[in-house]
Enzyme design. Structure first.
Site, short mmCIF file in Angstrom:
data_model
loop_
_atom_site.label_atom_id
_atom_site.label_comp_id
_atom_site.label_asym_id
_atom_site.label_seq_id
_atom_site.Cartn_x
_atom_site.Cartn_y
_atom_site.Cartn_z
N ILE A 142 -4.14 4.14 -7.32
CA ILE A 142 -2.75 3.67 -7.26
C ILE A 142 -2.02 4.68 -6.37
CG2 ILE A 142 -2.17 4.93 -9.40
CD1 ILE A 142 -0.11 2.80 -10.04
N SER A 143 -1.21 4.18 -5.43
CA SER A 143 -0.57 5.08 -4.47
C SER A 143 0.38 6.04 -5.17
CB SER A 143 0.22 4.27 -3.44
OG SER A 143 -0.62 3.35 -2.79
N GLN A 144 0.58 7.19 -4.52
CA GLN A 144 1.52 8.20 -4.98
C GLN A 144 2.95 7.63 -4.92
OE1 GLN A 144 1.70 11.30 -2.12
NE2 GLN A 144 2.95 12.65 -3.39
#
Ligand code: SAH
Length: 225
Positions: A73-75
């Protein structure tokens, strides 16, 4: 709300408390995210629902987290930054997203633009993301299982395109599917050497801005069952 009831609602989510979320928003602001709408949407989007329960206590840290299948999951900072870049010139109607993953960036985008079209190559990730968005009643999103290198030509053109995996080159199909004035936000490079780029379709040709070093998982080839 009665204290008991409040306790039940928040049981088991520990660090996902409102205070933890506020701290993340404060941090994004300090790191230069200035679009108030973007910050507000991130504040109200429950990121802990997009990761495995075992990781939910870390959901409001500003880091990427594993979501299985070698993906992350992206930052939150990156989600905020890319959203802000897309919206920099004003509101957007149709946005194409490549790399649905957990659906977190999708959920954020869906609250910032009219319609989101999201392509993912891993079917099980896509199915889970779909469920989460329905649960949150975010209904202006259409999903496609396919290869992001090809974009989604049938519904083109798009006012914005966002790619959440790093591409070795800018996919030609995505340039072709940008509407006039349309904006493409994409990490380009490989391994340790990756740059975030903003490409805009001008009256003639494209303009390009390099926005700095980033770290993403690779944009791979072909759909995967
Ligand atoms: N924004 C997502 C990030 C997921 S990581 C999130 O916050 O959860 C990148 C995603 O891109 C992965 O789910 C991966 O499967 C997907 N991906 C990689 N190559 C792709 C391709 N060619 N087409 C579509 N999706 C791709």
């Amino acid at each position: 709300m009665a204290r008991d009831q409040d306790h039940i609602l928040h049981r088991g989510i520990g660090m996902t408390s409102q205070r933890t979320r506020e701290r993340l928003i404060q941090r994004l602001y300090e790191e230069g995210i200035s679009n108030a709408k973007v910050l507000e949407v991130i504040r109200r989007t429950p990121r802990h629902l997009f990761v495995d329960e075992a990781l939910s206590h870390r959901a409001y840290e500003d880091t990427a987290l594993p979501i299985g299948h070698n993906q992350t999951i992206s930052q939150p900072y990156m989600v905020a930054r890319m959203s802000e870049l897309l919206l920099e010139a004003g509101p957007l109607d149709k946005v194409l997203e490549i790399g649905t993953g957990s659906g977190y960036q999708t959920a954020v985008l869906s609250q910032l633009v009219e319609r989101v079209f999201s392509v993912e190559r891993i079917k099980v990730l896509q199915d889970r993301a779909k469920e989460r968005l329905l649960e949150l009643n975010l209904r202006n999103v259409v999903f496609r299982w396919g290869d992001g290198w090809e974009g989604w030509p049938a519904l083109a053109p798009y006012n914005g395109i966002i790619v959440t995996a790093v591409a070795t080159d800018v996919p030609q199909a995505l340039l072709d599917q940008l509407a006039p004035g349309g904006r493409l936000v994409i990490p380009v490079g490989s391994g340790e050497v990756q740059q975030l780029m903003l490409i805009i379709r001008e009256e003639q040709g494209f303009s390009r801005r390099v926005l700095g070093a980033v770290r993403f998982v690779p944009l791979l080839n072909g759909p995967l069952a």
